[in-house]
Design a protein around this motif. Structure first.
Motif, mmCIF file in Angstrom:
data_model
loop_
_atom_site.group_PDB
_atom_site.id
_atom_site.type_symbol
_atom_site.label_atom_id
_atom_site.label_comp_id
_atom_site.label_asym_id
_atom_site.label_seq_id
_atom_site.Cartn_x
_atom_site.Cartn_y
_atom_site.Cartn_z
ATOM 1 N N LEU A 196 66.848 -54.389 35.988
ATOM 2 C CA LEU A 196 65.714 -54.639 36.849
ATOM 3 C C LEU A 196 65.836 -55.957 37.557
ATOM 4 O O LEU A 196 66.416 -57.029 36.884
ATOM 5 C CB LEU A 196 64.391 -54.556 36.136
ATOM 6 C CG LEU A 196 64.077 -52.973 35.624
ATOM 7 C CD1 LEU A 196 62.795 -52.969 34.789
ATOM 8 C CD2 LEU A 196 64.045 -52.067 36.763
ATOM 9 N N THR A 197 65.241 -56.235 38.724
ATOM 10 C CA THR A 197 65.137 -57.285 39.478
ATOM 11 C C THR A 197 63.745 -57.731 40.134
ATOM 12 O O THR A 197 62.955 -56.737 40.567
ATOM 13 C CB THR A 197 66.180 -57.188 40.629
ATOM 14 O OG1 THR A 197 65.817 -56.455 41.454
ATOM 15 C CG2 THR A 197 67.371 -57.383 40.302
ATOM 16 N N LEU A 198 63.269 -58.808 39.937
ATOM 17 C CA LEU A 198 62.039 -59.260 40.323
ATOM 18 C C LEU A 198 62.186 -60.720 41.227
ATOM 19 O O LEU A 198 62.983 -61.622 40.853
ATOM 20 C CB LEU A 198 61.263 -59.732 39.273
ATOM 21 C CG LEU A 198 59.641 -60.262 39.602
ATOM 22 C CD1 LEU A 198 58.452 -59.803 38.814
ATOM 23 C CD2 LEU A 198 59.678 -61.870 39.940
ATOM 24 N N CYS A 217 65.269 -54.561 45.678
ATOM 25 C CA CYS A 217 64.749 -55.204 44.494
ATOM 26 C C CYS A 217 63.915 -54.319 43.956
ATOM 27 O O CYS A 217 63.095 -53.442 44.678
ATOM 28 C CB CYS A 217 64.190 -56.730 44.981
ATOM 29 S SG CYS A 217 62.771 -56.541 46.145
ATOM 30 N N ASP A 218 63.645 -54.211 42.635
ATOM 31 C CA ASP A 218 62.543 -53.704 41.993
ATOM 32 C C ASP A 218 61.181 -54.314 42.185
ATOM 33 O O ASP A 218 60.140 -53.307 42.411
ATOM 34 C CB ASP A 218 62.980 -53.398 40.601
ATOM 35 C CG ASP A 218 64.202 -52.674 40.424
ATOM 36 O OD1 ASP A 218 64.533 -51.656 40.764
ATOM 37 O OD2 ASP A 218 65.150 -53.367 39.804
ATOM 38 N N PHE A 219 61.035 -55.234 42.218
ATOM 39 C CA PHE A 219 59.707 -56.132 42.303
ATOM 40 C C PHE A 219 59.895 -57.251 43.121
ATOM 41 O O PHE A 219 60.982 -57.795 43.330
ATOM 42 C CB PHE A 219 59.262 -56.366 40.961
ATOM 43 C CG PHE A 219 59.144 -55.260 39.668
ATOM 44 C CD1 PHE A 219 58.146 -54.522 39.804
ATOM 45 C CD2 PHE A 219 59.987 -55.421 38.912
ATOM 46 C CE1 PHE A 219 57.905 -53.500 38.887
ATOM 47 C CE2 PHE A 219 60.041 -54.167 37.906
ATOM 48 C CZ PHE A 219 58.895 -53.490 37.968
ATOM 49 N N TYR A 220 58.571 -57.308 43.951
ATOM 50 C CA TYR A 220 58.870 -58.567 44.908
ATOM 51 C C TYR A 220 57.310 -59.204 44.882
ATOM 52 O O TYR A 220 56.350 -58.180 45.043
ATOM 53 C CB TYR A 220 59.108 -58.140 46.214
ATOM 54 C CG TYR A 220 59.554 -59.339 47.235
ATOM 55 C CD1 TYR A 220 61.097 -59.622 47.454
ATOM 56 C CD2 TYR A 220 58.457 -60.067 47.884
ATOM 57 C CE1 TYR A 220 61.209 -60.810 48.173
ATOM 58 C CE2 TYR A 220 58.763 -61.195 48.698
ATOM 59 C CZ TYR A 220 60.013 -61.480 49.072
ATOM 60 O OH TYR A 220 60.466 -62.503 49.867
ATOM 61 N N VAL A 221 57.189 -60.386 44.562
ATOM 62 C CA VAL A 221 55.900 -61.001 44.534
ATOM 63 C C VAL A 221 55.659 -62.074 45.341
ATOM 64 O O VAL A 221 56.401 -62.896 45.983
ATOM 65 C CB VAL A 221 55.596 -61.353 43.127
ATOM 66 C CG1 VAL A 221 55.974 -60.206 42.046
ATOM 67 C CG2 VAL A 221 56.492 -62.673 42.687
ATOM 68 N N LEU A 242 58.851 -47.012 39.250
ATOM 69 C CA LEU A 242 58.653 -47.980 38.190
ATOM 70 C C LEU A 242 57.310 -48.375 38.110
ATOM 71 O O LEU A 242 56.724 -48.558 36.663
ATOM 72 C CB LEU A 242 59.447 -49.327 38.797
ATOM 73 C CG LEU A 242 60.856 -49.057 38.626
ATOM 74 C CD1 LEU A 242 61.518 -50.403 39.381
ATOM 75 C CD2 LEU A 242 61.431 -49.126 37.400
ATOM 76 N N LEU A 243 56.158 -48.421 38.819
ATOM 77 C CA LEU A 243 54.905 -48.822 38.550
ATOM 78 C C LEU A 243 54.338 -47.508 37.788
ATOM 79 O O LEU A 243 53.434 -47.758 37.004
ATOM 80 C CB LEU A 243 54.229 -48.841 39.966
ATOM 81 C CG LEU A 243 54.620 -49.987 40.777
ATOM 82 C CD1 LEU A 243 53.986 -50.246 42.317
ATOM 83 C CD2 LEU A 243 54.195 -51.234 39.747
ATOM 84 N N GLU A 244 54.759 -46.505 38.150
ATOM 85 C CA GLU A 244 54.300 -45.139 37.267
ATOM 86 C C GLU A 244 54.866 -45.151 36.008
ATOM 87 O O GLU A 244 53.896 -45.003 35.112
ATOM 88 C CB GLU A 244 54.978 -43.877 37.694
ATOM 89 C CG GLU A 244 54.231 -43.134 39.115
ATOM 90 C CD GLU A 244 54.837 -41.767 39.292
ATOM 91 O OE1 GLU A 244 53.954 -41.054 39.636
ATOM 92 O OE2 GLU A 244 55.899 -41.673 39.447
ATOM 93 N N GLN A 245 55.993 -45.725 35.500
ATOM 94 C CA GLN A 245 56.147 -45.971 34.119
ATOM 95 C C GLN A 245 55.671 -47.143 33.439
ATOM 96 O O GLN A 245 55.519 -47.084 32.314
ATOM 97 C CB GLN A 245 57.850 -46.082 34.103
ATOM 98 C CG GLN A 245 58.528 -44.853 34.750
ATOM 99 C CD GLN A 245 60.165 -45.095 34.941
ATOM 100 O OE1 GLN A 245 60.720 -45.917 34.049
ATOM 101 N NE2 GLN A 245 60.748 -44.652 35.783
ATOM 102 N N LEU A 246 55.403 -48.091 34.042
ATOM 103 C CA LEU A 246 54.649 -49.249 33.373
ATOM 104 C C LEU A 246 53.391 -48.960 32.835
ATOM 105 O O LEU A 246 52.658 -48.419 33.505
ATOM 106 C CB LEU A 246 54.457 -50.296 34.617
ATOM 107 C CG LEU A 246 55.780 -51.087 34.821
ATOM 108 C CD1 LEU A 246 55.612 -52.242 35.876
ATOM 109 C CD2 LEU A 246 56.530 -51.639 33.701
#
Length: 326
Positions: A196-198, A217-221, A242-246
């Protein structure tokens, strides 16, 4: 020409038009940027004229504000090129966004022996959460190296990533040196390995046009206060599956779908990660700030390029000065 551009932009920021700071040259935007008059106006209007909660009440004013609140989510979706507004989670800043991802993944994703890779250029907020989770869960924390000029060593960084790599966390633009990191190559390698990538985009979104779908990317903040917006508001972008799984990060309030004393169920993303009453004024403010950046992007880029070139030329002429970064 540059002076005219600069003065044109200064008029949008009340800090620069006050008697005390008319002659001020502000060079600390990496810590926090000055705030737009339009951002101040919309946050003040909310508290003076619309101070109600969202998603909670059935009266018309609450319905109107809830609509504005959710429209702001769509504004940020378009600002960073996300696939859906449901991939935009409101947080109190990039720091909380990173902690949310790290804490949730620690409950559900990492296993002993996995490695987390960060770069030597990271802000504390993109080091310490991973460090603490690595120590608590028997994970390895590996650091992408930089050269003697403070530039990321791309070849060595890619070689550091292996089949044991579970997460790669990297700044889009360095908080310290302003380097624009080669994140696309790193994201591509992570995907090949199933990691995974943030991406921490806090120093990028007010300077670069960001499209998270193109980056893949998987996450960006990022945070509002470094893009002319309010403090106390930030964004977590995550791919919806991914948000569903977290698992949830915090519990209570808006993220609850059904509750009893024996069992509770949770809302789907993004509400699953937005426990309690949100920073409604901040949400409205960050949306206005993002619209300003998009509207004035060409002017901002031209001014920044001219300032950067002047600074580089001037410093390069001084023998005693060593330039770091790229």
């Amino acid at each position: 020409m540059q002076s005219k551009i600069s003065n044109t932009l200064r008029q949008y920021f009340p800090f620069f038009t006050s008697l005390e700071s008319q002659s001020c040259i502000y060079l600390d935007s990496a810590a926090t940027s000055q705030k737009l008059q339009s951002v101040i106006d919309i946050t003040r209007h909310f508290y003076q004229e619309q101070s109600v909660n969202v998603h909670r009440s059935s009266h018309q004013l609450a319905a109107n504000v809830t609509e504005q609140f959710e429209q702001s989510r769509r504004t940020i979706q378009h600002f960073i090129g996300a696939r859906s507004h449901k991939e935009i989670v409101w947080t109190k800043g990039a720091t909380e966004s990173i902690n949310l991802v790290a804490s949730s993944l620690a409950k559900s994703h990492f296993k002993a022996g996995d490695s987390i890779v960060v770069s030597a250029l990271e802000h504390h907020a993109n080091i310490v959460p991973w460090q603490q989770i690595a120590q608590a869960n028997n994970l390895q924390l590996q650091v992408m190296p930089v050269d003697n000029n403070g530039v990321l060593k791309l070849t060595e960084s890619l070689q550091l990533m292996t089949s044991n790599t579970a997460m790669v966390a990297l700044g889009h633009v360095s908080n310290a040196l302003g380097n624009i990191n080669p994140i696309k190559a790193i994201i591509n390698k992570a995907k090949e390995l199933g990691a995974l990538t943030l991406i921490d985009g806090t120093q990028a979104v007010s300077h670069l046009a960001v499209n998270v779908q193109q980056l893949d990317c998987d996450f960006y903040v990022f945070s509002g206060h470094k893009m002319f917006g309010p403090t106390g508001i930030g964004v977590l972008y995550g791919k919806y599956d991914l948000l569903e799984q977290l698992p949830p990060y915090q519990l209570g309030g808006e993220m609850i779908k059904h509750v009893s004393f024996t069992q509770s169920t949770f809302q789907p993303p993004p509400l699953k990660f937005e426990a309690g009453t949100p920073n409604i004024a901040g949400v409205l403010g960050i949306a206005v700030a993002s619209e300003f950046i998009q509207q004035h992007r060409a002017t901002l880029l031209a001014l920044e390029h001219n300032l950067y070139q002047q600074l580089l030329d001037s410093l390069s002429a001084i023998p005693q000065v060593k330039l770091w970064g790229d």
